[in-house]
Design an enzyme around this catalytic site. Sequence first.
Site, PDB file in Angstrom:
ATOM      1  N   ASP A 113       6.757 -16.077 -18.741  1.00  0.00           N
ATOM      2  CA  ASP A 113       6.585 -16.843 -19.975  1.00  0.00           C
ATOM      3  C   ASP A 113       7.393 -18.146 -19.925  1.00  0.00           C
ATOM      4  O   ASP A 113       8.441 -18.210 -19.281  1.00  0.00           O
ATOM      5  CB  ASP A 113       7.059 -15.981 -21.160  1.00  0.00           C
ATOM      6  N   GLY A 114       6.875 -19.147 -20.618  1.00  0.00           N
ATOM      7  CA  GLY A 114       7.633 -20.385 -20.775  1.00  0.00           C
ATOM      8  C   GLY A 114       7.029 -21.596 -20.092  1.00  0.00           C
ATOM      9  O   GLY A 114       7.607 -22.690 -20.137  1.00  0.00           O
ATOM     10  N   ASN A 115       5.852 -21.425 -19.499  1.00  0.00           N
ATOM     11  CA  ASN A 115       5.227 -22.565 -18.806  1.00  0.00           C
ATOM     12  C   ASN A 115       4.920 -23.713 -19.763  1.00  0.00           C
ATOM     13  O   ASN A 115       5.144 -24.891 -19.450  1.00  0.00           O
ATOM     14  CB  ASN A 115       3.906 -22.140 -18.150  1.00  0.00           C
TER      15      ASN A 115
ATOM     16  N   HIS B   1       1.790 -24.529 -16.081  1.00  0.00           N
ATOM     17  CA  HIS B   1       1.195 -23.442 -15.288  1.00  0.00           C
ATOM     18  C   HIS B   1       1.198 -23.815 -13.798  1.00  0.00           C
ATOM     19  O   HIS B   1       1.419 -22.967 -12.934  1.00  0.00           O
ATOM     20  CB  HIS B   1      -0.228 -23.159 -15.766  1.00  0.00           C
TER      21      HIS B   1
ATOM     22  N   LEU C 181       4.723  -5.593   0.950  1.00  0.00           N
ATOM     23  CA  LEU C 181       4.795  -5.821  -0.500  1.00  0.00           C
ATOM     24  C   LEU C 181       3.418  -5.580  -1.096  1.00  0.00           C
ATOM     25  O   LEU C 181       2.410  -6.031  -0.541  1.00  0.00           O
ATOM     26  CB  LEU C 181       5.231  -7.264  -0.801  1.00  0.00           C
TER      27      LEU C 181
ATOM     28  N   ARG D 284       9.563  -9.133 -26.087  1.00  0.00           N
ATOM     29  CA  ARG D 284       8.454  -8.243 -26.421  1.00  0.00           C
ATOM     30  C   ARG D 284       7.640  -7.950 -25.158  1.00  0.00           C
ATOM     31  O   ARG D 284       7.764  -8.657 -24.156  1.00  0.00           O
ATOM     32  CB  ARG D 284       7.578  -8.850 -27.523  1.00  0.00           C
ATOM     33  N   LEU D 285       6.792  -6.912 -25.257  1.00  0.00           N
ATOM     34  CA  LEU D 285       6.027  -6.477 -24.085  1.00  0.00           C
ATOM     35  C   LEU D 285       4.646  -7.109 -24.011  1.00  0.00           C
ATOM     36  O   LEU D 285       4.041  -7.151 -22.932  1.00  0.00           O
ATOM     37  CB  LEU D 285       5.896  -4.947 -24.075  1.00  0.00           C
TER      38      LEU D 285
HETATM   39  C1  FPP Z   1       2.864 -17.851 -20.319  1.00  0.00           C
HETATM   40  O1  FPP Z   1       3.488 -19.069 -20.614  1.00  0.00           O
HETATM   41  C2  FPP Z   1       2.164 -17.976 -19.048  1.00  0.00           C
HETATM   42  C3  FPP Z   1       0.849 -17.744 -18.858  1.00  0.00           C
HETATM   43  C4  FPP Z   1      -0.074 -17.328 -19.921  1.00  0.00           C
HETATM   44  C5  FPP Z   1       0.228 -17.953 -17.533  1.00  0.00           C
HETATM   45  C6  FPP Z   1       1.013 -17.498 -16.350  1.00  0.00           C
HETATM   46  C7  FPP Z   1       0.414 -18.091 -15.141  1.00  0.00           C
HETATM   47  C8  FPP Z   1       1.082 -18.610 -14.105  1.00  0.00           C
HETATM   48  C9  FPP Z   1       2.523 -18.542 -13.948  1.00  0.00           C
HETATM   49  C10 FPP Z   1       0.379 -19.326 -13.012  1.00  0.00           C
HETATM   50  C11 FPP Z   1      -0.584 -18.571 -12.210  1.00  0.00           C
HETATM   51  C12 FPP Z   1      -0.215 -17.198 -11.781  1.00  0.00           C
HETATM   52  C13 FPP Z   1      -0.370 -16.701 -10.532  1.00  0.00           C
HETATM   53  C14 FPP Z   1      -0.179 -15.233 -10.276  1.00  0.00           C
HETATM   54  C15 FPP Z   1      -0.734 -17.514  -9.386  1.00  0.00           C
HETATM   55  P1  FPP Z   1       3.085 -19.863 -21.912  1.00  0.00           P
HETATM   56  O2  FPP Z   1       2.015 -20.823 -21.577  1.00  0.00           O
HETATM   57  O3  FPP Z   1       2.721 -18.903 -23.003  1.00  0.00           O
HETATM   58  O4  FPP Z   1       4.405 -20.606 -22.235  1.00  0.00           O
HETATM   59  P2  FPP Z   1       5.013 -20.950 -23.658  1.00  0.00           P
HETATM   60  O5  FPP Z   1       5.476 -19.645 -24.259  1.00  0.00           O
HETATM   61  O6  FPP Z   1       6.140 -21.853 -23.326  1.00  0.00           O
HETATM   62  O7  FPP Z   1       3.927 -21.614 -24.461  1.00  0.00           O
END
Ligand code: FPP
Length: 264
Positions: free
Chosen positions: A24-26, A41, A135, A194-195
């Site tokens: 989370d956190g992208n 992302h 892995l 949270r999960l």
């Molecule tokens: C949640 O952050 C992240 C996601 C919904 C996507 C996760 C995907 C990746 C890390 C990239 C691709 C994965 C792989 C396995 C190659 P958010 O967008 O909800 O962040 P925020 O809480 O800051 O809005």
Amino acid sequence: MSANVANESEAPRHPPRHVAIVMDGNGRWATARGLPRPAGHHAGVETVRRIVEAAPALGIETLTLYAFSSDNWRRPTTEVAALMALLRRFVRAETARLAEAGARLTMLGRRDRLPGGLAEAIAAAEQATAAGTRLHLRVALDYSARDTILDAARRAAALPSLTREIFARLLSGDHGADPVPDVDLLIRTGGEQRLSDFLLWECAYAELLFVPRLWPDFSAADLADAVAWYAQRERRFGGFGAAPAAAAAPALTAASPAVVPSAA
Ligand code: FPP
């Protein structure tokens, strides 16, 4: 590789066999830089590469990453499209490298709603990496733990007998013939605690670690710290034992905030 641990022989004595991560956190990472959310992302994919590379040396045998929940379809179509394109690119680009590194890639979640080419790329990657034993990398995509449990329950109804082990096999999906061990350590980056409908059955006794650091900033050294924190936990599985060791939480920070370990 920048992990604190250089090779398998230096892994902690009691590493988590199965680590699951809510990445989370992208979005916040991108917004903080004035970038569109998909840029977060994109940066998150680089973290995935780092973590996958570091995991075996830390003693991790199974790594499950939450890439896209079934509820994530509610996001703007442009963000969903960007994420799906990234995932397709990742699967295509990483297959050979994963196979070479002895990693087996499998996907969990629904495949029938994935956009063109992604389900095919996943199937090809699963086939190409099937022999990997170093892995087991599992990517949860269009995944909902509750839907998965419901689906397994429907299939279980046709069986003559049912045990926890059999049910766990049903949960790992059509593509997971091997029993996948329960999650030992669940990490969620980004500060939320949270999960989010992730591996609800498999996390029954998981140690939970919520870290404020945003996923694009999460490093191999952070993973090593999390594994070291886990190794000091006393797991009782409902039994009776000595008081848990007072393991100091690893100082995984965005700038420098401490990790918030789970209370229970
Ligand atoms: C949640 O952050 C992240 C996601 C919904 C996507 C996760 C995907 C990746 C890390 C990239 C691709 C994965 C792989 C396995 C190659 P958010 O967008 O909800 O962040 P925020 O809480 O800051 O809005």
